[in-house]
Design an enzyme around this catalytic site. Structure first.
Site, mmCIF file in Angstrom:
data_model
loop_
_atom_site.group_PDB
_atom_site.id
_atom_site.type_symbol
_atom_site.label_atom_id
_atom_site.label_comp_id
_atom_site.label_asym_id
_atom_site.label_seq_id
_atom_site.Cartn_x
_atom_site.Cartn_y
_atom_site.Cartn_z
ATOM 1 N N THR A 114 22.873 46.640 53.033
ATOM 2 C CA THR A 114 22.617 45.637 54.088
ATOM 3 C C THR A 114 23.438 44.374 53.841
ATOM 4 O O THR A 114 23.526 43.525 54.710
ATOM 5 C CB THR A 114 21.120 45.261 54.115
ATOM 6 O OG1 THR A 114 20.737 44.839 52.800
ATOM 7 C CG2 THR A 114 20.254 46.433 54.538
ATOM 8 N N GLN A 150 15.426 50.835 50.116
ATOM 9 C CA GLN A 150 15.787 49.489 50.565
ATOM 10 C C GLN A 150 14.553 48.630 50.855
ATOM 11 O O GLN A 150 14.612 47.420 50.823
ATOM 12 C CB GLN A 150 16.658 49.603 51.827
ATOM 13 C CG GLN A 150 17.103 48.282 52.431
ATOM 14 C CD GLN A 150 18.063 47.513 51.530
ATOM 15 O OE1 GLN A 150 18.896 48.102 50.833
ATOM 16 N NE2 GLN A 150 17.949 46.196 51.519
ATOM 17 N N CYS A 179 2.513 53.657 44.175
ATOM 18 C CA CYS A 179 2.702 54.038 42.769
ATOM 19 C C CYS A 179 1.389 54.307 42.039
ATOM 20 O O CYS A 179 1.280 55.258 41.261
ATOM 21 C CB CYS A 179 3.477 52.943 42.044
ATOM 22 S SG CYS A 179 2.905 51.291 42.427
ATOM 23 N N GLN A 223 -2.170 46.601 36.802
ATOM 24 C CA GLN A 223 -0.846 46.892 37.347
ATOM 25 C C GLN A 223 0.216 45.922 36.845
ATOM 26 O O GLN A 223 0.006 44.722 36.758
ATOM 27 C CB GLN A 223 -0.915 46.900 38.881
ATOM 28 C CG GLN A 223 -1.800 48.024 39.383
ATOM 29 C CD GLN A 223 -1.851 48.167 40.892
ATOM 30 O OE1 GLN A 223 -2.927 48.412 41.424
ATOM 31 N NE2 GLN A 223 -0.737 48.055 41.591
ATOM 32 N N GLY A 255 5.573 46.185 39.965
ATOM 33 C CA GLY A 255 5.060 46.612 41.262
ATOM 34 C C GLY A 255 5.246 45.541 42.318
ATOM 35 O O GLY A 255 5.310 45.835 43.518
ATOM 36 N N ARG A 282 -3.520 42.676 38.727
ATOM 37 C CA ARG A 282 -2.185 42.500 38.128
ATOM 38 C C ARG A 282 -2.358 41.966 36.714
ATOM 39 O O ARG A 282 -3.092 41.000 36.499
ATOM 40 C CB ARG A 282 -1.391 41.486 38.967
ATOM 41 C CG ARG A 282 0.061 41.352 38.558
ATOM 42 C CD ARG A 282 0.926 42.498 39.023
ATOM 43 N NE ARG A 282 1.080 42.511 40.471
ATOM 44 C CZ ARG A 282 1.453 43.598 41.158
ATOM 45 N NH1 ARG A 282 1.717 44.731 40.534
ATOM 46 N NH2 ARG A 282 1.555 43.553 42.476
ATOM 47 N N HIS A 291 1.887 50.934 35.173
ATOM 48 C CA HIS A 291 0.563 50.704 35.749
ATOM 49 C C HIS A 291 -0.464 51.536 34.978
ATOM 50 O O HIS A 291 -0.242 52.729 34.722
ATOM 51 C CB HIS A 291 0.526 51.161 37.218
ATOM 52 C CG HIS A 291 1.203 50.222 38.171
ATOM 53 N ND1 HIS A 291 1.849 49.071 37.804
ATOM 54 C CD2 HIS A 291 1.291 50.270 39.533
ATOM 55 C CE1 HIS A 291 2.322 48.461 38.881
ATOM 56 N NE2 HIS A 291 1.997 49.161 39.946
HETATM 57 N N1 HSE Z 1 2.009 47.876 45.462
HETATM 58 C C1 HSE Z 1 2.260 48.182 44.104
HETATM 59 C C2 HSE Z 1 2.093 47.001 43.231
HETATM 60 C C3 HSE Z 1 3.640 48.685 43.896
HETATM 61 O O1 HSE Z 1 2.119 45.882 43.743
HETATM 62 O O2 HSE Z 1 1.943 47.158 42.034
HETATM 63 C C4 HSE Z 1 4.125 49.881 44.522
HETATM 64 O O3 HSE Z 1 3.289 50.676 45.257
#
Ligand code: HSE
Length: 370
Positions: free
Chosen positions: A36, A72, A134, A161, A165, A267, A274
Site C-alpha cells: 500500500t 495487511q 490468535c 496476552q 497481539g 494484556r 499468549h
Molecule cells: N486480538 C489479539 C490481541 C491479537 O490483541 O492479542 C490477534 O488476534
C-alpha cells in the site's frame, strides 16, 4: 498458480514470509508482491514474478492473481475484498484479518482441527479463507484432543496476552516501559541499604508518571497488566472475549449448538506468546490419564507438560515457547468441583500458530501439498 502477497513487511507478514521461505512454500509459484506504500520498490525475493512491488490498491492487477494472501490488516481487507469480488474476481483470498471472519462464506482455517471442513468447503467452491483470532487458535490447538473426542461441555479461558497481539509499536512500548521503570530506580537498586518498599514506591510513582511512554497502551503494562483487550462492546464484554466463543464455534462447526466459552482477556508484559488458564467442564467423567493421552496425541505440535513445579517453570512460559510452533499444555488436573472439571494452562506463539502458520498451511492445502 499465481499468488499475490500483500502486507509482507508488517510484523505478521514478516513472520509469514520467514515461514514460507523456511518451508520452500513459494517454490513453483508465480509470486508477486504488493504494497500500500512501497509500490515500485524492488521485490523482496529474487524469484518473484515481478521484480518490482506492485500497488496493493490496483484492483485490475490484483484480479490476475489466482490467490491473494494478505497480512495487511482489516482496513485493507475492507477496502479491497468486496470491490474485487464485485469485479467478478473468483480467486482464493487468504487473510489474517478479522474483517471477514464471521461472514457466512468465509471459512476459518486451523487445519489440525478443521482440515476436513476446509476441504469440503473447498470442494463446495469456497474462496475466502481466514485465520482465526490468535487466542482462539491457540486454545483450540492446546485442547484439540478433547474437542476431537467431543468431550467438552464448556470452558472459561482467562488469558494472559502478549504485547505483540496489539502490534509492533506496542511491543516497542513495552520494552521502553521496562527500561524507563528500571532507570527510575536503578540507583536505589544498587544500594543494598535501600528497602524494597522504597524501591517499589519509586517504581510505582514512575509507572504512574506522565513521563512513562504509554501512547500505545494508554497506561503501564510493564510491572502491571491491563484487563481489557480490543473494543468495548458496551455489554460488559470486550471484543476479544466475544471473538472467543463465536470463532471457536465456527471452527468447530458447532455454531448451531454453540459450546459455551468465555472469560476475561488480559494484556500482560509478555512479548509474543499468549497464555491461557482454562477451566474445562467435560460432558463425562474420565480418568486423568485418559484425558492426558487424548490431549498429548491430538496433533504433532501439542506437548503435554507434567504438572509439577519444575516442568511448569521450565516449559510453560512465554519465554520458553517464543519463536516455536509448540503448543504446551500443562497444569492439568481434576478440580474439587468434580472429576469432570479440569484446570489447564496452555500457551503459544501468537505470531506463528496464532497468525502466520494457518495461512501458510492454507496455501499448501490449496496446492494439494499439505
Ligand atoms: N486480538 C489479539 C490481541 C491479537 O490483541 O492479542 C490477534 O488476534
Amino acid at each position: 498458480m499465481r499468488v499475490g502477497i500483500v502486507g509482507w513487511r508488517g510484523m505478521v507478514g514478516t513472520v509469514l514470509m520467514q515461514r514460507l521461505q523456511a518451508e520452500g512454500d513459494l517454490n513453483g509459484l508465480s509470486v508477486r508482491f504488493y504494497s500500500t506504500s512501497a509500490a515500485g520498490q524492488p521485490a523482496p525475493i529474487r524469484e518473484a514474478a515481478s521484480q518490482v512491488v506492485l500497488d496493493a490498491h490496483d484492483l485490475a492487477t490484483l484480479a490476475a492473481e489466482d490467490v491473494i494472501l494478505t497480512a495487511q490488516g482489516g482496513d485493507y481487507t475492507s477496502a479491497v475484498h468486496a470491490p474485487l469480488r464485485a469485479m467478478g474476481w473468483n480467486g482464493y483470498w487468504i487473510d489474517a484479518a478479522s474483517t471477514l471472519r464471521m461472514q457466512p462464506q468465509a471459512v476459518l482455517v486451523l487445519d489440525p482441527l478443521n482440515r476436513a471442513a476446509i476441504e469440503s468447503a473447498l470442494a463446495a467452491g469456497a474462496k475466502d479463507f481466514v485465520g482465526a483470532n490468535c487466542t482462539v487458535s491457540l486454545m483450540l490447538l492446546g485442547l484439540a484432543g478433547l474437542f476431537k473426542a467431543g468431550l467438552v461441555d464448556w470452558i472459561t479461558a482467562m488469558t494472559y496476552q502478549a504485547a505483540s497481539g496489539a502490534g509492533a509499536a506496542h511491543m516497542r512500548e513495552l520494552v521502553e516501559q521496562m527500561g524507563f521503570a528500571h532507570r527510575c530506580v536503578s540507583s536505589q537498586l544498587a544500594d543494598p541499604s535501600v528497602s524494597v518498599l522504597s524501591i517499589e514506591e519509586s517504581l510505582n510513582a514512575a509507572l504512574k508518571s506522565p513521563l512513562l511512554p504509554a501512547a500505545q497502551f494508554g497506561g503501564p503494562l510493564a510491572g502491571s497488566l491491563i484487563p481489557w483487550i480490543d473494543a468495548d462492546l458496551g455489554t460488559g464484554q470486550s471484543k476479544e472475549e466475544w471473538k472467543g466463543m463465536v470463532e471457536a464455534n465456527k471452527i468447530l462447526g458447532s455454531t448451531h449448538a454453540p459450546l459455551a466459552l468465555d472469560g476475561i482477556c488480559v494484556r500482560v508484559g509478555a512479548m509474543r506468546c499468549h497464555s491461557q488458564a482454562l477451566t474445562i467442564k467435560l460432558n463425562q467423567e474420565l480418568p486423568l490419564a485418559e484425558i492426558e493421552d487424548l490431549i498429548a496425541h491430538a496433533h504433532p505440535w501439542v506437548r503435554l507438560i507434567a504438572n509439577n513445579r519444575e516442568a511448569s517453570v521450565r516449559e510453560l512460559s512465554p519465554v520458553a515457547v517464543s519463536g516455536t510452533l509448540t503448543v504446551p499444555v500443562g497444569r492439568l488436573r481434576q478440580l474439587p468441583m468434580g472429576p469432570a472439571y479440569l484446570s489447564a494452562f496452555t500457551l503459544g506463539d501468537q505470531l506463528l500458530w496464532g497468525a502466520a502458520e494457518p495461512l501458510r498451511r492454507m496455501l499448501k492445502l490449496l496446492r494439494g501439498t499439505l
